[in-house]
Design a protein around this motif. Structure first.
Motif, mmCIF file in Angstrom:
data_model
loop_
_atom_site.group_PDB
_atom_site.id
_atom_site.type_symbol
_atom_site.label_atom_id
_atom_site.label_comp_id
_atom_site.label_asym_id
_atom_site.label_seq_id
_atom_site.Cartn_x
_atom_site.Cartn_y
_atom_site.Cartn_z
ATOM 1 N N GLY A 168 0.806 -1.205 0.000
ATOM 2 C CA GLY A 168 0.000 0.000 0.000
ATOM 3 C C GLY A 168 0.846 1.263 0.000
ATOM 4 O O GLY A 168 0.552 2.230 -0.723
ATOM 5 N N LEU A 169 1.905 1.267 0.799
ATOM 6 C CA LEU A 169 2.809 2.416 0.813
ATOM 7 C C LEU A 169 3.565 2.510 -0.500
ATOM 8 O O LEU A 169 3.746 3.609 -1.040
ATOM 9 N N ALA A 170 4.004 1.363 -1.042
ATOM 10 C CA ALA A 170 4.738 1.367 -2.306
ATOM 11 C C ALA A 170 3.899 1.963 -3.429
ATOM 12 O O ALA A 170 4.404 2.737 -4.253
ATOM 13 N N VAL A 171 2.619 1.624 -3.476
ATOM 14 C CA VAL A 171 1.723 2.176 -4.498
ATOM 15 C C VAL A 171 1.647 3.693 -4.372
ATOM 16 O O VAL A 171 1.705 4.424 -5.367
ATOM 17 N N ASP A 172 1.538 4.189 -3.140
ATOM 18 C CA ASP A 172 1.451 5.632 -2.935
ATOM 19 C C ASP A 172 2.762 6.328 -3.286
ATOM 20 O O ASP A 172 2.759 7.454 -3.798
ATOM 21 N N ILE A 173 3.894 5.655 -3.029
ATOM 22 C CA ILE A 173 5.190 6.253 -3.398
ATOM 23 C C ILE A 173 5.288 6.374 -4.912
ATOM 24 O O ILE A 173 5.702 7.407 -5.444
ATOM 25 N N VAL A 174 4.913 5.319 -5.620
ATOM 26 C CA VAL A 174 4.941 5.352 -7.083
ATOM 27 C C VAL A 174 4.006 6.436 -7.611
ATOM 28 O O VAL A 174 4.322 7.139 -8.582
ATOM 29 N N ALA A 175 2.864 6.609 -6.961
ATOM 30 C CA ALA A 175 1.891 7.614 -7.389
ATOM 31 C C ALA A 175 2.322 9.031 -7.028
ATOM 32 O O ALA A 175 1.721 10.003 -7.499
ATOM 33 N N GLY A 176 3.337 9.151 -6.178
ATOM 34 C CA GLY A 176 3.825 10.471 -5.800
ATOM 35 C C GLY A 176 3.102 11.092 -4.625
ATOM 36 O O GLY A 176 3.307 12.270 -4.320
ATOM 37 N N THR A 177 2.261 10.319 -3.920
ATOM 38 C CA THR A 177 1.531 10.851 -2.776
ATOM 39 C C THR A 177 2.164 10.470 -1.447
ATOM 40 O O THR A 177 1.621 10.781 -0.383
ATOM 41 N N ALA A 178 3.303 9.776 -1.489
ATOM 42 C CA ALA A 178 4.043 9.414 -0.282
ATOM 43 C C ALA A 178 5.518 9.276 -0.659
ATOM 44 O O ALA A 178 5.875 9.273 -1.841
ATOM 45 N N THR A 179 6.369 9.155 0.351
ATOM 46 C CA THR A 179 7.797 8.940 0.129
ATOM 47 C C THR A 179 8.275 7.811 1.035
ATOM 48 O O THR A 179 7.548 7.384 1.949
ATOM 49 N N VAL A 180 9.480 7.351 0.807
ATOM 50 C CA VAL A 180 10.054 6.301 1.659
ATOM 51 C C VAL A 180 10.130 6.769 3.103
ATOM 52 O O VAL A 180 10.084 5.956 4.034
ATOM 53 N N ALA A 181 10.241 8.082 3.321
ATOM 54 C CA ALA A 181 10.298 8.618 4.685
ATOM 55 C C ALA A 181 9.030 8.313 5.472
ATOM 56 O O ALA A 181 9.031 8.375 6.705
ATOM 57 N N ASP A 182 7.932 7.967 4.777
ATOM 58 C CA ASP A 182 6.687 7.615 5.463
ATOM 59 C C ASP A 182 6.732 6.221 6.066
ATOM 60 O O ASP A 182 5.822 5.844 6.821
ATOM 61 N N CYS A 183 7.758 5.431 5.736
ATOM 62 C CA CYS A 183 7.909 4.097 6.326
ATOM 63 C C CYS A 183 8.459 4.254 7.739
ATOM 64 O O CYS A 183 9.625 4.617 7.930
#
Length: 233
Positions: A168-183
């Protein structure tokens, strides 16, 4: 560590593209590890020494001036293999069901692309755009995309980032709505590296370690509350 997967069905050209992508990344000055994920096992001729050793042992290792290897008779999670990796970038061939890293998909039509989890895709390899996903045969261009946007999540599926799992986080990172820092498992108040590799901690384990370490230190003479640095060789 940054990472990218090359995903497609059998005989789609995954191996060739993964090798060319690794070479293009090396031309950028990056060191690269290649990983192959297979659902069918690995073909190993029965007459080789390695195959004969595997009938007698639980684990086989080999080393020579020309290279070294480790072989287990059963599948190991990627997270258990990563401590062996010391390169800048990881290129995985396969891993259709893994949601820990972005991917480049190989598909000839949109129906096939939809089976390859395009939400995780940075691009497609081919001649025609697939459902608004950019397609190209420019491997050097794909390598530039991968080096800029590649990432690797720990796979703990702890939910601390607010998503159900790492995918779920990976999808948002690819979409540009999250970053690895959100992990949260990779960005918390305790940072541990083993052999130079970061060791992710889910928030529950982090709290246990933090409370235990601070509790023991507080009993030591001379302890004053503040930032704590512990280095273990």
């Amino acid at each position: 560590m940054r990472a990218i997967a090359v995903v497609g069905f059998k005989k789609s050209g995954k191996t060739t593209l993964a090798m060319e992508l690794a070479e293009a990344l090396k031309k950028q000055g990056l060191t690269v590890t290649m990983v192959k994920h297979s659902h069918h096992g690995f073909d190993e001729k029965a007459e080789t020494d390695t195959a004969r050793f595997r009938t007698r042992a639980d684990m086989v290792m080999g080393f020579s001036p020309g290279g070294s290897f480790v072989s287990w008779p059963a599948e190991r999670p990627l997270a258990e293999l990563l401590p062996l990796v010391s390169t800048d970038f990881l290129v995985m061939e396969g891993g259709k069901t893994m949601g820990l890293m972005p991917r480049i998909i190989i598909a000839g039509d949109e129906a096939t692309a939809r089976e390859l989890d395009p939400e995780l895709a940075l691009a497609a390899y081919g001649d025609h755009a697939l459902d608004e996903l950019m397609a190209t045969r420019d491997v050097a261009g794909l390598a530039r995309i991968a080096s800029k946007a590649g990432f690797l999540l720990p796979g703990l599926d702890c939910g601390a980032c607010g998503r159900e799992n790492c995918r779920g986080l990976a999808v948002d990172i690819v979409a540009g709505t999250a970053t690895v820092a959100d992990c949260k498992a990779m960005n918390n108040s305790i940072r541990i590296t083993v052999g130079g590799q970061p060791l992710p901690l889910n928030p529950f384990v982090e709290r246990i370690l933090r409370s235990g370490i601070l509790g023991m230190l507080s009993e030591l003479k001379g302890y004053i509350p503040g930032k704590v640095d512990i280095h273990i060789e």
